[in-house]
Structure formats: structure tokens, C-alpha cells
Design an enzyme around this catalytic site. Structure first.
Site, PDB file in Angstrom:
ATOM      1  N   TYR A  23       0.811  -1.228   0.000  1.00 25.28           N
ATOM      2  CA  TYR A  23       0.000   0.000   0.000  1.00 25.28           C
ATOM      3  C   TYR A  23       0.841   1.273   0.000  1.00 25.28           C
ATOM      4  O   TYR A  23       0.294   2.375  -0.104  1.00 25.28           O
ATOM      5  CB  TYR A  23      -0.900   0.040   1.250  1.00 25.28           C
ATOM      6  CG  TYR A  23      -1.866  -1.111   1.354  1.00 25.28           C
ATOM      7  CD1 TYR A  23      -3.011  -1.139   0.571  1.00 25.28           C
ATOM      8  CD2 TYR A  23      -1.638  -2.162   2.235  1.00 25.28           C
ATOM      9  CE1 TYR A  23      -3.910  -2.202   0.663  1.00 25.28           C
ATOM     10  CE2 TYR A  23      -2.526  -3.226   2.338  1.00 25.28           C
ATOM     11  CZ  TYR A  23      -3.657  -3.242   1.545  1.00 25.28           C
ATOM     12  OH  TYR A  23      -4.545  -4.282   1.639  1.00 25.28           O
ATOM     13  N   HIS A  28      -4.245   6.572  -1.152  1.00 23.16           N
ATOM     14  CA  HIS A  28      -4.842   6.531   0.195  1.00 23.16           C
ATOM     15  C   HIS A  28      -3.788   6.640   1.295  1.00 23.16           C
ATOM     16  O   HIS A  28      -4.123   6.841   2.459  1.00 23.16           O
ATOM     17  CB  HIS A  28      -5.592   5.198   0.345  1.00 23.16           C
ATOM     18  CG  HIS A  28      -6.931   5.304   1.012  1.00 23.16           C
ATOM     19  ND1 HIS A  28      -7.641   6.480   1.151  1.00 23.16           N
ATOM     20  CD2 HIS A  28      -7.710   4.341   1.584  1.00 23.16           C
ATOM     21  CE1 HIS A  28      -8.784   6.240   1.773  1.00 23.16           C
ATOM     22  NE2 HIS A  28      -8.856   4.960   2.052  1.00 23.16           N
ATOM     23  N   ASN A  81      -9.917   1.802   7.916  1.00 22.30           N
ATOM     24  CA  ASN A  81     -11.290   1.899   8.446  1.00 22.30           C
ATOM     25  C   ASN A  81     -11.377   1.611   9.945  1.00 22.30           C
ATOM     26  O   ASN A  81     -12.454   1.695  10.526  1.00 22.30           O
ATOM     27  CB  ASN A  81     -12.236   0.975   7.665  1.00 22.30           C
ATOM     28  CG  ASN A  81     -11.831  -0.481   7.737  1.00 22.30           C
ATOM     29  OD1 ASN A  81     -10.698  -0.788   8.091  1.00 22.30           O
ATOM     30  ND2 ASN A  81     -12.742  -1.371   7.405  1.00 22.30           N
ATOM     31  N   ASN A 127     -13.069   6.655   5.132  1.00 18.91           N
ATOM     32  CA  ASN A 127     -13.233   5.672   6.213  1.00 18.91           C
ATOM     33  C   ASN A 127     -12.331   5.928   7.412  1.00 18.91           C
ATOM     34  O   ASN A 127     -12.702   5.622   8.547  1.00 18.91           O
ATOM     35  CB  ASN A 127     -13.002   4.251   5.683  1.00 18.91           C
ATOM     36  CG  ASN A 127     -14.155   3.784   4.813  1.00 18.91           C
ATOM     37  OD1 ASN A 127     -15.301   4.210   5.004  1.00 18.91           O
ATOM     38  ND2 ASN A 127     -13.863   2.932   3.852  1.00 18.91           N
TER      39      ASN A 127
END
Length: 200
Positions: A23, A28, A81, A127
Site C-alpha cells: 500500500y 490513500h 477503516n 473511512n
């Protein structure tokens, strides 16, 4: 200076993202990128924070010595989240009022590289913010890093979990640097000064 706690009260600056190398360069994860740069600036290295599901660095922004602002930089390791739990645990541990928490996060409704510094507000479907607001209320600061909207019919979830494009990466370091400056300005000079300098 419109800071809301005693001059020696600590600030908690939270870069939002997802843990794991797969990631690392996602849109994000721009909050993690800004947190990493801030840690570099204060000469610290992230390490696991006791029982909290997060990595932290402690240091100061501003002039060296007691005139500087005490800061805890944090990266939740819980996935986006579920960010609220680790952030709230750190807030309790370091005794940081909600108004001294800063979330650094990606923002779809702002053009790529544009910044907005604000206090409170909704989560706009993000989120990480949703989880933080559920855990401690909405009256924390945000440094919103614009990533723009997905092209064509691409789903939002796919877009935010994709790496920045080659064209975007050409300017990414500059924009991350500017976002880190905005965080430092917010903590050391207050919301109004940071907004007038960095909100474009």
C-alpha cells in the site's frame, strides 16, 4: 495564536494510511508519506507504541528547546477503516485534547496537490475520518491533501488504492513537502495562519 491548549500541551499528528509495503505508494497512503517526512525533519524513527496499534515518533516542532511544540507523530497500523481505536488510545495515553489532534489524509473532492487545513467537519466518505470521528468526535484538525476524482467510471475504492500515476509522482515530493509545512504551521502558528498560507 489560536491554539486551544496550554503552550506545553502535546499535539498528536496522525498520518492516515494502510500498513504494509503493497500500500506504500497508494493515493490513500499520502498521510503516511507526510508523517514519514515530518519524522525525518525532527530526526526521529517510527517505533511501535506500547499496546496501541500504531507506530509513533515523539519530538518538537519549531525552535529547539522548551519553546518548541511537543508533538507525537503517529501512523495507525490497524488499516484505514479502524484508525479511530489506535488514535484514541494514543490520545488517552499522551493526554492530548481532541482539538490538538491533526489528521493528515487524502481528499477526493480537491484537485491533486491542493491543500485544505480545517477544524472539524464531516468525513466526506473517508473511512479513516469516519472511524476517528466515531471514536472521539469531529472537533479535530485536518490537513486534507487533494488527490482528485477517479477518471471515467473507475470506482473510488479502486482509485484510492492505486499508486499515484507517473505524471503525479513527478510533483508528489513537492506536494508532500508542502503538506508537511502546513502541519508544522498549524501546530506552531495556529489554524488561521496555516489556512491563509496553505489553503489554495
Amino acid at each position: 495564536m489560536d491554539v486551544t491548549t496550554p503552550a506545553n500541551g502535546p499535539w498528536l499528528v496522525v498520518g492516515l494510511g494502510n500498513p504494509g509495503p503493497e500500500y506504500a505508494m497508494n493515493r490513500h497512503n499520502v498521510g503516511f508519506m507526510v508523517a514519514d517526512l515530518l519524522a525525518e525533519r525532527i530526526g526521529g524513527r517510527f517505533k511501535r507504541a506500547g499496546k496501541a496499534q500504531a507506530q509513533v515518533v515523539e519530538g518538537r516542532f519549531g525552535p529547539p528547546g522548551p519553546a518548541g511544540r511537543r508533538v507525537v507523530l503517529a501512523k495507525p497500523m490497524s488499516f484505514m477503516n479502524l484508525s479511530g481505536g489506535p488514535v484514541n488510545a494514543l490520545r488517552d495515553f499522551y493526554k492530548v485534547p481532541v482539538a490538538n489532534v491533526v489528521a493528515v489524509h487524502d481528499e477526493l473532492d480537491i484537485d491533486y496537490g491542493t491543500l485544505r487545513v480545517k477544524l472539524g467537519g464531516g468525513d466526506n466518505g473517508h473511512n479513516g475520518l469516519k472511524s476517528m470521528t466515531k471514536a472521539m468526535g469531529a472537533e479535530y484538525h485536518r490537513v486534507r491533501f487533494g488527490i482528485g476524482r477517479p477518471p471515467g467510471r473507475m470506482q473510488v475504492a479502486d482509485f484510492v488504492l492505486k499508486d499515484f500515476s507517473a505524471a503525479e509522482r513527478k510533483e508528489l515530493d513537492y506536494f508532500v513537502d508542502r503538506a508537511a509545512d502546513a502541519v508544522e504551521s498549524l501546530v506552531t502558528e495556529g489554524l488561521e495562519r496555516a489556512r491563509s498560507t496553505y489553503n489554495s
